[in-house]
Motif scaffolding. Structure first.
Motif, PDB file in Angstrom:
ATOM      1  N   ARG A  74       0.835  -1.198   0.000  1.00  0.00           N
ATOM      2  CA  ARG A  74       0.000   0.000   0.000  1.00  0.00           C
ATOM      3  C   ARG A  74       0.875   1.254   0.000  1.00  0.00           C
ATOM      4  O   ARG A  74       1.913   1.304   0.650  1.00  0.00           O
ATOM      5  N   HIS A  75       0.404   2.243  -0.724  1.00  0.00           N
ATOM      6  CA  HIS A  75       1.093   3.523  -0.753  1.00  0.00           C
ATOM      7  C   HIS A  75       0.062   4.644  -0.739  1.00  0.00           C
ATOM      8  O   HIS A  75      -1.133   4.415  -0.963  1.00  0.00           O
ATOM      9  N   PHE A  76       0.542   5.855  -0.497  1.00  0.00           N
ATOM     10  CA  PHE A  76      -0.339   7.013  -0.397  1.00  0.00           C
ATOM     11  C   PHE A  76      -0.019   7.996  -1.509  1.00  0.00           C
ATOM     12  O   PHE A  76       1.135   8.182  -1.892  1.00  0.00           O
ATOM     13  N   GLY A  77      -1.070   8.616  -2.026  1.00  0.00           N
ATOM     14  CA  GLY A  77      -0.917   9.628  -3.061  1.00  0.00           C
ATOM     15  C   GLY A  77      -1.098  11.012  -2.489  1.00  0.00           C
ATOM     16  O   GLY A  77      -0.453  11.394  -1.511  1.00  0.00           O
ATOM     17  N   ALA A  78      -2.022  11.782  -3.068  1.00  0.00           N
ATOM     18  CA  ALA A  78      -2.251  13.155  -2.622  1.00  0.00           C
ATOM     19  C   ALA A  78      -2.871  13.167  -1.233  1.00  0.00           C
ATOM     20  O   ALA A  78      -3.555  12.227  -0.825  1.00  0.00           O
ATOM     21  N   ASN A  79      -2.630  14.230  -0.489  1.00  0.00           N
ATOM     22  CA  ASN A  79      -3.278  14.411   0.805  1.00  0.00           C
ATOM     23  C   ASN A  79      -3.400  15.902   1.107  1.00  0.00           C
ATOM     24  O   ASN A  79      -2.650  16.718   0.579  1.00  0.00           O
ATOM     25  N   SER A  80      -4.395  16.220   1.944  1.00  0.00           N
ATOM     26  CA  SER A  80      -4.620  17.601   2.377  1.00  0.00           C
ATOM     27  C   SER A  80      -4.996  17.582   3.851  1.00  0.00           C
ATOM     28  O   SER A  80      -5.484  16.569   4.363  1.00  0.00           O
ATOM     29  N   TYR A  81      -4.813  18.719   4.530  1.00  0.00           N
ATOM     30  CA  TYR A  81      -5.095  18.791   5.966  1.00  0.00           C
ATOM     31  C   TYR A  81      -5.589  20.179   6.326  1.00  0.00           C
ATOM     32  O   TYR A  81      -5.130  21.181   5.786  1.00  0.00           O
ATOM     33  N   VAL A  82      -6.532  20.215   7.260  1.00  0.00           N
ATOM     34  CA  VAL A  82      -6.998  21.460   7.858  1.00  0.00           C
ATOM     35  C   VAL A  82      -6.923  21.297   9.368  1.00  0.00           C
ATOM     36  O   VAL A  82      -7.427  20.305   9.918  1.00  0.00           O
TER      37      VAL A  82
END
Length: 364
Positions: A57-65
């Motif tokens: 498993r891998h991660f692509g785009a991400n955003s945070y508030v």
């Protein structure tokens, strides 16, 4: 405590905000921030997760508030495997036939009491006590992935209530449609880049797609074989290491390319092209041409004394090109192409394409 009324449907203005997202870079403004305010959350996150061709498993785009942005990288690096709310989603990614709840909720009160590692090292430092989240499974032509949009409250805050969860759930179709469209846009960009490379390289080639973190996002069996990964007998690949080292040390701007040849355990020609996805993220297309047919044919052409132009004609015959297609690709007339082919037949001592390739590949 919260200003939002959860007994009525979400307002049209909120749907408009969500549906206005056209890139992953707009998810903060269009989805996370409006729902943080509406739900009375203290933080929110968008995470893209996918299964790589190598089975991990891998991660692509991400955003945070929120005021703890470091929580995202810490979560992705170490703690996502311990998250009891996300475990069903990760199980689905490993086995897409398994069930996956569309909406996940949780209060970490028991976790804080019984799992000191996850609670004390992740939840408490980042002030996460309750979560409500959509976890959306998506199949595109390019890959299988999950998109997660989650909202958190502090441990001392009240947990999300049933009416709040139901209100949030009514937003699901709009959020799902936006994230799916974004995934499809990315898949279309990547697929078009692969198709263009395949046309240019011919049939005897492999490809792999690396993202900006140098994770393999996709690839065909030939590309995997050429770099020595992905099969049941996968070995430690020195070529994979060389590709990553090249990407780290060479120009990674869009449109730039670099080529090299790797000789052990077998000769492989590698070309790396940099390009951007639909929303501006950097990707790398790696095109491989293994030692099999192409190198055997090149060597045989030299052995039979074929000219460089005749060798180019043979390469296109090996790729299945007809006389008209190979002549067009080489910028010569059909008659000139046919003359080259007659000269090739005479030098090699054959009278057909099948005999030519069999002789050059030493297939008897």
């Amino acid at each position: 405590m919260w200003k939002q009324s959860f007994t009525s449907d979400p307002p049209a203005s909120l749907y408009d905000k969500i549906l206005s997202c056209e890139t992953t870079g707009q998810i903060n403004d269009g989805i996370l921030e409006p729902l943080v305010e509406a739900l009375g959350a203290t933080s929110a996150v968008f995470i893209q997760m996918f299964a790589s061709p190598l089975g991990d498993r891998h991660f692509g785009a991400n955003s945070y508030v929120g005021h703890k942005p470091a929580s995202v990288s810490v979560y992705l690096d170490e703690f996502h495997k311990l998250d009891p709310v996300m475990r069903p989603a990760m199980a689905w990614l490993d086995d897409p036939t398994s069930p996956l709840p569309n909406i996940l909720t949780g209060s970490f009160k028991r976790t804080l009491e019984h799992d000191s590692d996850y609670g004390n090292r992740f939840l408490l430092p980042f002030e996460i006590g309750h979560v409500v989240a959509f976890v959306l499974p998506m199949h595109t032509a390019f890959e299988t992935q999950l998109a997660c949009v989650g909202f958190h409250r502090r441990p001392e805050d009240p947990a999300f209530q049933a009416d709040q969860i139901a209100w949030f759930q009514r937003l699901g179709p709009a959020i799902r449609s936006v994230l799916y469209v974004l995934a499809c846009k990315e898949a279309i960009t990547l697929s078009e880049t692969i198709a263009m490379a395949a046309r240019e390289a011919g049939g005897d080639s492999g490809f792999l797609i690396f993202d900006e973190d140098l994770v393999i996002r996709n690839g065909n069996s030939r590309g995997m074989e050429d770099i020595g990964v992905g099969g049941p007998d996968s070995r430690g690949s020195s070529l994979l290491g060389e590709i990553k080292q090249t990407l780290m040390t060479h120009d990674r701007t869009e449109g730039s390319t670099v080529s090299f040849r790797h000789d052990l355990p077998k000769p492989v020609e590698v070309e790396i092209r940099n390009f951007h996805s639909a929303d501006g993220r950097l990707f790398h297309l790696v095109v491989t041409t293994g030692s099999g047919k192409r190198h055997a044919i090149d060597g045989a052409c030299r052995k039979f004394g074929l000219t460089d132009r005749e060798t180019e004609v043979v390469a296109r015959i090996a790729a299945g090109k007809c006389n008209a297609s190979l002549s067009q690709e080489l910028g010569i007339s059909l008659r000139t192409g046919e003359n080259h082919l007659r000269s090739i037949y005479r030098k090699v001592g054959v009278s057909s394409r099948t005999q030519l390739l069999s002789r050059l590949l030493q297939i008897h």
